[in-house]
Design a protein around this motif. Structure first.
Motif, mmCIF file in Angstrom:
data_model
loop_
_atom_site.group_PDB
_atom_site.id
_atom_site.type_symbol
_atom_site.label_atom_id
_atom_site.label_comp_id
_atom_site.label_asym_id
_atom_site.label_seq_id
_atom_site.Cartn_x
_atom_site.Cartn_y
_atom_site.Cartn_z
ATOM 1 N N SER A 248 0.825 -1.218 0.000
ATOM 2 C CA SER A 248 0.000 0.000 0.000
ATOM 3 C C SER A 248 0.857 1.265 0.000
ATOM 4 O O SER A 248 0.415 2.317 -0.442
ATOM 5 C CB SER A 248 -0.920 0.010 1.221
ATOM 6 N N LEU B 49 4.227 1.153 -1.190
ATOM 7 C CA LEU B 49 5.287 0.988 -2.183
ATOM 8 C C LEU B 49 4.862 1.599 -3.514
ATOM 9 O O LEU B 49 3.750 1.348 -3.978
ATOM 10 C CB LEU B 49 5.535 -0.513 -2.343
ATOM 11 N N LEU B 50 5.740 2.372 -4.122
ATOM 12 C CA LEU B 50 5.423 2.940 -5.437
ATOM 13 C C LEU B 50 5.731 1.881 -6.499
ATOM 14 O O LEU B 50 6.850 1.780 -6.988
ATOM 15 C CB LEU B 50 6.232 4.218 -5.690
ATOM 16 N N PRO C 66 3.529 1.060 -9.533
ATOM 17 C CA PRO C 66 2.295 1.308 -10.299
ATOM 18 C C PRO C 66 2.155 0.332 -11.470
ATOM 19 O O PRO C 66 2.620 0.599 -12.577
ATOM 20 C CB PRO C 66 2.468 2.751 -10.781
ATOM 21 N N ARG D 180 9.482 4.375 -15.533
ATOM 22 C CA ARG D 180 8.668 5.241 -16.355
ATOM 23 C C ARG D 180 9.591 6.072 -17.235
ATOM 24 O O ARG D 180 10.702 6.408 -16.832
ATOM 25 C CB ARG D 180 7.828 6.186 -15.481
ATOM 26 N N LEU E 105 12.030 3.161 -10.760
ATOM 27 C CA LEU E 105 11.201 3.210 -9.556
ATOM 28 C C LEU E 105 11.765 2.259 -8.491
ATOM 29 O O LEU E 105 12.740 1.547 -8.745
ATOM 30 C CB LEU E 105 9.751 2.910 -9.938
ATOM 31 N N PRO E 106 11.184 2.267 -7.288
ATOM 32 C CA PRO E 106 11.825 1.566 -6.164
ATOM 33 C C PRO E 106 12.204 0.105 -6.427
ATOM 34 O O PRO E 106 13.308 -0.311 -6.055
ATOM 35 C CB PRO E 106 10.775 1.672 -5.052
#
Lengths: 571, 571
Positions: free
Chosen positions: B4, B6-7, B9, B33, B43-44
């Motif tokens: 919830s 954590l990035l 997407p 991205r 991203l992470p």
């Protein structure tokens, strides 16, 4: 690692180009070399220090819920045009075109990129707060890069951006970062102080700078003598306490007096026999918008950062002689606030409570006495524009303010909705309404932290690394490389220490002991294990503490324990 | 970490821009991205993969005596002018000016910087060998960036440079790096193959590419069916084995024959009823220096990389119709080597042993028969310019060559003295004589390795990360977020796993189990722990292995051991 293999090219001479200690020592001790003005190659020892600082930062960011990402260094101009910064950033922004003629810049900071990213991926308040960070090269085309890593054109930064649903969320994120920064610099073994800082013309937003305390620091920190109070501020930002004059005088009648040759405050006070705190100094500035006259007590200095912020101007300069003459009708030295027209008049709050003061009469060699600002002047703005100094009272508790010099190594900043509004970054709140992200940004200068550590930790012999970020903890120095027994004993200690997890190098070069000692001191290993034949005869080696020069003999077969204990003590 | 927060997407749809699997999946699974064409934000989850790959690389470089440094990304033009590359590098080099108008570029590679650095610091053979490396962003302004991280304009590379006193030293350094690279890719959990590669027009120097095997690979690898032999080469470089024709024919008399409408090899073979291996194909090229006619057997293909290298040209193109007509005096399709003047004639070695072959007559609709190259042609150059294919014999042992597709993720290269000579990088040898450093360079595409790992490890549901470089090892999925008991059991497992050092996330989102399962499969966590009410009633949870879909029930209170065992098995 063996010193014979390690690329650590120490220099005997202080490089002429290096003005500050960290620049000199990092060059001399073989930590870095210049590749171009303000651009450096970090050599193996420096890189080990950087990796340690980065690791500490990473752990503290992660502990607060930060998520590490990596954004591009090359950024398309479109985003900067959208935020409006492409045109205002000026020549410090490195700009270039790709092969198709599209404009790019080298990122000095990443608000545009991250806001655009988050705008595209985060839709709901449920996904907030979000703390994203990266550790990366940043670029700033300084007009005059200098001081080595203190003001380079390419440098390493940690930048974290927080996204919250409201101000309360931002406050929480800000506090988390404040705590994280405190932990980072403490864990780096540095003496530092978070101080209230200037938030620039935007105003209103909170910001703190983290200052590593060092005599060579460019910034002045004012902090409360009462540790319980804890107030500390960058001098640029420190709030003045308005000390009310004891107004027992009855306001007299305004009079013009002749003051031949008296231009400066000291000349006036001497000639008229008044104390400087009864003189009103009036200084004329020009800005991009207008001319400004500033009145302040004769014993005070104007804080131009404060002035700049209250004026909301882009450019602020002292007026030249011609402008002064145009504004006041008199030569430089006789400006005064009474009857001054066609110029914005700004008064420092303190000056307004003067009674029967002295000021220039806007006529050559004439001053006014019995000036009562409340009665005789009509300032457009009355506010705090005074430079606070050590010895003045703390604005929080009234105790005395003390002064220290500092190097800014980090800053935490409440951005608010500046970028989210400019770039259309919104989320849906509980009621389904689109609202802009409330943002914060938080930077640590990684390479600068290394340089600041040197500025704070050195002596005439070289660097003294804090154990926590030392490139290696221990250097083993056999005093003779010809004595086989001695070399073998040194090798054994070297291997034992590394096996025990102590980061150790051995100076195996065929050099004289003095050369090795000097290099070890210059590089700044926290601990030296000296292996000599005399000691060995008694089964002993010497531990030498770089910071205080203390030496102690320890049994050869207990050296690992002894070293570990010492490192714990000094770490 | 909680999903919830954590990035990550994830996307349901395949992004239209993404042509290859790794590009599609890294976007869909929320790993990256696009910020600009060929420029990405990692991203992470992606960044965790990168940090793991970097760590493996670092350990293997250090193990071989490599010393990590950090060179600048922005490089002054002067160094590139000195090496001669400023003018020849072309539009792939990002160039820009600083505020003072000085030329800079964004480093695509660092030979100039490192050679200049080492030249300044290393004086004696005693300080060699020296292995220096960095892990850093690199820049290449691709004309058409594509395939996501496979061919970006900004990407992460590890580049190591070796400095040795002689060729024997270089051989040793090269072998160290070969071993290190083998360890790196093995430890990343990848199927790979080091192959003999093309060393370009410089010639003579050894080079190997490390290929991650994947069907989508752009490179073709030929390798010996006999594992003991171990020969493997990039098809660009694979050596042809010269299969001698069985020359039982007696050379006949050269004759011209009419071949109406026969332009292609297949048309000629059919019309004249000869096998293609008895036809001499003649192909006309233009280069920056001259026109070239190339003769090769009709059943073979020209390897243009080999041709390019033997010609030592900068540009090599198939000739247009007009040029063909000018060179041969005939329309396209009738070129032949007999009597061809005013053009450089290059013969593939194999073609020279033909007896009574067929070739174009340099006249429209005319061919020659009974062509005996040894007798009838005068090549300027006879050499191997043939594209080797699977099924041909191994040049090392004669066994069959097999074919695989690969993605180049690393290359080791013997530079020799090219840069040290150009930049004046010398050291003093034992006799006090100045000699140029003998150099090697060794690169690993870090971001590309991550992409290649995806190309090799995926199925229709998403990525399947090798445990060694997975962003997290385990995802705990409570099948319902409403059942408090179930959530609590899941939280306990999540905490226990993290406490035991297993990198674990929990999908605590209020989503349906199906959504969570799909996302977990897409992201590619190696192991999923499913916590459901039915299992819990029996004190059990389910382990699901992403790679093979296998599931197994384990006691709730033994989950940490069970997970650790599974991870060891698949790691």
């Amino acid at each position: 690692m063996r010193v014979s293999n390690l690329l650590v090219p120490t220099l005997r001479e202080v490089p002429a180009e290096a003005e500050v200690i960290s620049h000199q020592l990092l060059l001399r001790a073989g930590f870095m070399r210049k590749a171009a003005a303000g651009v450096y190659t970090l050599l193996p020892l420096a890189w080990r220090v950087i990796l340690k600082i980065e690791r500490i930062i990473r752990e503290e960011m992660d502990r607060q819920g930060g998520q590490e990402i990596m954004m591009p260094i090359i950024q398309p101009a479109e985003l900067w045009q959208e935020s409006g910064r492409w045109d205002v950033y000026g020549p410090e922004l490195f700009r270039f075109k790709d092969r198709h003629g599209r404009d790019f810049c080298l990122g000095p900071t990443h608000e545009e990129i991250i806001t655009t990213l988050v705008k595209g991926e985060i839709n709901s308040y449920k996904q907030l707060p979000l703390l994203l960070y990266q550790i990366q090269n940043k670029y700033r085309d300084e007009r005059r890069p200098r001081f080595g890593l203190m003001r380079g054109r390419e440098f390493i930064m940690k930048d974290l951006y927080s996204f919250d649903r409201d101000e309360a969320g931002l406050d929480a994120s800000y506090n988390k970062m404040y705590e994280a920064y405190t932990n980072v610099f403490r864990r780096c073994g540095l003496q530092f102080r978070p101080v209230v800082a200037d938030s620039g013309a935007i105003g209103g937003s909170d910001t703190h700078e983290f200052m590593v305390l060092a005599e060579s620091g460019e910034a002045t920190v004012l902090y409360c003598a009462d540790e319980k109070c804890g107030y500390a501020a960058n001098q640029e930002r420190a709030e003045a306490v308005h000390s009310l004059a004891s107004n027992i005088d009855v306001p007299g009648e305004l009079q013009k007096v002749s003051t031949p040759g008296c231009r400066s405050v000291s000349e006036v006070t001497e000639y008229l026999n008044v104390p400087p705190e009864k003189v009103i100094k009036t200084v004329i500035y020009t800005t991009d918008k207008e001319n400004v006259a500033v009145m302040i007590r004769g014993d005070r200095e104007i804080n131009e950062i404060k002035l700049y912020n209250v004026l909301g101007c882009v450019r602020l300069d002292l007026a030249d002689e011609q402008t002064v003459r145009g504004v006041t009708g008199a030569p430089v030295g006789y400006a005064g606030p009474v009857g001054l027209n066609g110029v914005k008049l700004v008064a420092d709050s303190e000056v307004m409570s003067l009674v029967n003061a002295v000021c220039g009469a806007n006529e050559k060699e004439q001053h006014l006495v019995n000036v009562n600002p409340q009665r005789d002047t009509k300032p457009d703005l009355i506010t705090d524009i005074r430079l606070v100094k050590a010895g003045e009272p703390c604005p929080q508790c009234g105790a005395e303010l003390l002064e220290a010099k500092g190097i800014e190594v980090g800053q935490v900043f409440k951005l608010g909705t500046k970028y989210s509004k400019a770039l259309g970054g919104t989320f849906l709140d509980e009621s389904g309404k689109a609202r802009p992200f409330v943002m914060g940004c938080y930077g640590i200068g990684v390479t600068r932290t290394m340089a600041a550590a040197v500025e704070q930790n050195y002596d005439e012999r070289g660097i003294i690394w804090p154990v926590q970020i030392a490139p290696y903890h221990v250097i083993v120095v056999p005093v003779s490389s010809k004595d086989q027994n001695l070399m073998q004993a040194a090798e054994t200690i070297y291997n034992d220490l590394n096996d025990a997890g102590v980061e150790t190098v051995i100076d195996d070069r065929p050099e004289r002991a003095g050369v090795k000692f000097n290099d070890a001191d210059l590089v700044g290993y926290p601990l030296r294990v000296t292996v000599g034949s005399k000691g060995l005869a008694n089964g002993q080696v010497e531990l030498y503490m770089r910071r205080n020069g203390e030496t102690v003999l320890v049994p050869q077969d207990d050296v690992v324990n002894a070293v570990k204990t010492k490192l714990r003590d000094i770490g």
